[in-house]
Scaffold this active site. Structure first.
Site, PDB file in Angstrom:
ATOM      1  N   ASP A 105     -39.304  20.949  32.738  1.00 55.69           N
ATOM      2  CA  ASP A 105     -40.138  19.504  33.024  1.00 55.69           C
ATOM      3  C   ASP A 105     -40.798  19.046  31.647  1.00 55.69           C
ATOM      4  OD1 ASP A 105     -41.308  17.483  33.768  1.00 55.69           O
ATOM      5  OD2 ASP A 105     -42.654  18.589  34.907  1.00 55.69           O
ATOM      6  N   ASP A 107     -43.010  16.285  29.932  1.00 52.34           N
ATOM      7  CA  ASP A 107     -44.021  15.395  30.126  1.00 52.34           C
ATOM      8  C   ASP A 107     -44.847  15.087  29.184  1.00 52.34           C
ATOM      9  OD1 ASP A 107     -45.458  13.776  31.881  1.00 52.34           O
ATOM     10  OD2 ASP A 107     -46.589  15.435  32.960  1.00 52.34           O
ATOM     11  N   ASP A 259     -44.089  21.732  30.836  1.00 51.74           N
ATOM     12  CA  ASP A 259     -44.943  22.064  31.820  1.00 51.74           C
ATOM     13  C   ASP A 259     -44.475  23.374  32.322  1.00 51.74           C
ATOM     14  OD1 ASP A 259     -46.396  22.751  34.148  1.00 51.74           O
ATOM     15  OD2 ASP A 259     -46.116  20.926  35.149  1.00 51.74           O
TER      16      ASP A 259
END
EC number: 2.7.7.-
Length: 357
Positions: A105, A107, A259
């Site tokens: 992830d 981000d 993440d």
């Protein structure tokens, strides 16, 4: 929802828009992802929060889609893990986890070039997210792990990020990856983030990456290329050069905003492909590596549900806002006629506005 008629009106309209979207995405275009082995996957959803409810499961695709159509959640998730008892409240042991998808992830936060509020988005921070995906893929996943574009699933999250799933075409490799436990996944991401970088024994991949960056900073690299003991070589340099080298290494190690909880958490949920992101109203959309590499995917264009950009509202926006461009049209607090696509963004960000008759 509350005693404010204007707020109630906005909430009801937003709920109606999500319902319209899911009806089109499910019944017409078949966009919504149905997680494979559905009965062993946990489903979560949120309305005003990211995750209001989880520990749900469905035995059939029909039941799942009927539920989505009925509830039309603003945020929709599925578990990365496959579980014997996905609807039981508790951790991995209680739920009976038996395998897990591996996904990254990315981000990103606002960049130095962004001029907007921290929660807003623009081409700059979205471009940074794109760049980080390419770094992850081209510096690590392709050369180090022998994967190619067919082995990856890349998903725009609907906000300032991407999910990158490892989905090798080789069934045996996929089986091994999905059997990784928390320790294996932790080692994997820490290697990519350079957390276990050993300057006394530099591996070839990190050596190549850092030599490339040293060249950009005009740091002589010939001796670094010939040795794995970088610590001794660095300590032999002048103070200013040594400081520049360490600063460069730290900068390279911090390039990726991954993440780590997504890799670490056994029962992590990720957004369902084909849903909408409840904070932006943008689509959670699978894209190809080539479309990202060639800069053909524009989140603020291709991430917008086109039908919502044609549905217009007269509004009164009651607070100052940074500009936002969707499908080439720019809106801010002075805008009085806006499309549903922008209305969803305002609502998701908690902006004070009123829909006029």
């Amino acid at each position: 929802m509350n005693d404010n008629p204007a707020t109630d009106k906005v909430f009801k309209e937003v709920s109606s828009l999500y319902k319209q979207y899911f009806e089109y995405a499910i019944l017409v275009r078949k966009w919504l992802e149905i997680p494979d082995d559905l009965s062993h996957r946990e489903i979560g959803y949120g309305m005003l929060k990211k995750v209001d409810n989880r520990n749900m499961s469905f035995n059939t695709e029909r039941d799942y889609l009927a539920w989505v159509l009925k509830e039309s959640p603003f945020h929709l998730y599925k578990s990365l893990s496959y579980m014997e008892y996905p609807d039981i409240v508790g951790g991995a042991a209680k739920k009976g986890l038996f395998k897990r998808e591996v996904a990254f992830d990315i981000d990103t936060h606002k960049t130095e070039k962004c001029t907007h509020d921290d929660s807003w988005i623009c081409e700059e921070c979205l471009g940074e997210a794109r760049n980080q995906v390419l770094i992850l893929i081209e510096d690590f996943l392709f050369p180090d792990f022998g994967l190619d574009e067919k082995d990856l699933k890349i998903v725009f999250t609907g906000n300032r990020g991407y999910h990158i799933y490892l989905k090798p075409e080789d069934p045996e490799l996929l089986k091994r990856i999905e059997k990784w436990g928390k320790n294996e996944r932790r080692y994997f991401i820490e290697y990519i983030l350079g957390k276990n970088l050993n300057l006394r024994n530099m591996g070839s991949r990190w050596k190549n990456i850092l030599v490339r960056e040293f060249n950009k900073n005009k740091i002589a690299t010939k001796k670094f290329e010939k040795t794995s003991d970088w610590k001794t070589e660095i300590d032999n340099r002048k103070d200013t050069t040594r400081r520049t080298i360490y600063e460069t290494i730290d900068k390279v190690k911090s390039r990726l905003e991954l993440d780590e909880k997504v890799m670490d958490d056994d029962i992590r949920l990720l957004r369902t492909i084909g849903s909408l992101h409840g904070y932006t109203g943008l689509m959670v959309k699978e894209i190809t590596y080539n479309s990202l590499k060639n800069n053909q995917f524009d989140p603020l264009n291709h991430g917008v549900f086109s039908k919502f950009h044609k549905k217009m509202y007269n509004v009164k926006i009651k607070q100052e806002l940074d500009p936002l461009t969707l499908k080439g049209d720019t809106f801010d607090h002075n805008s009085t006629e806006i499309p549903a696509s922008y209305l969803l963004f305002l609502f998701g960000h908690g902006i004070d506005f009123e829909i006029l008759e």
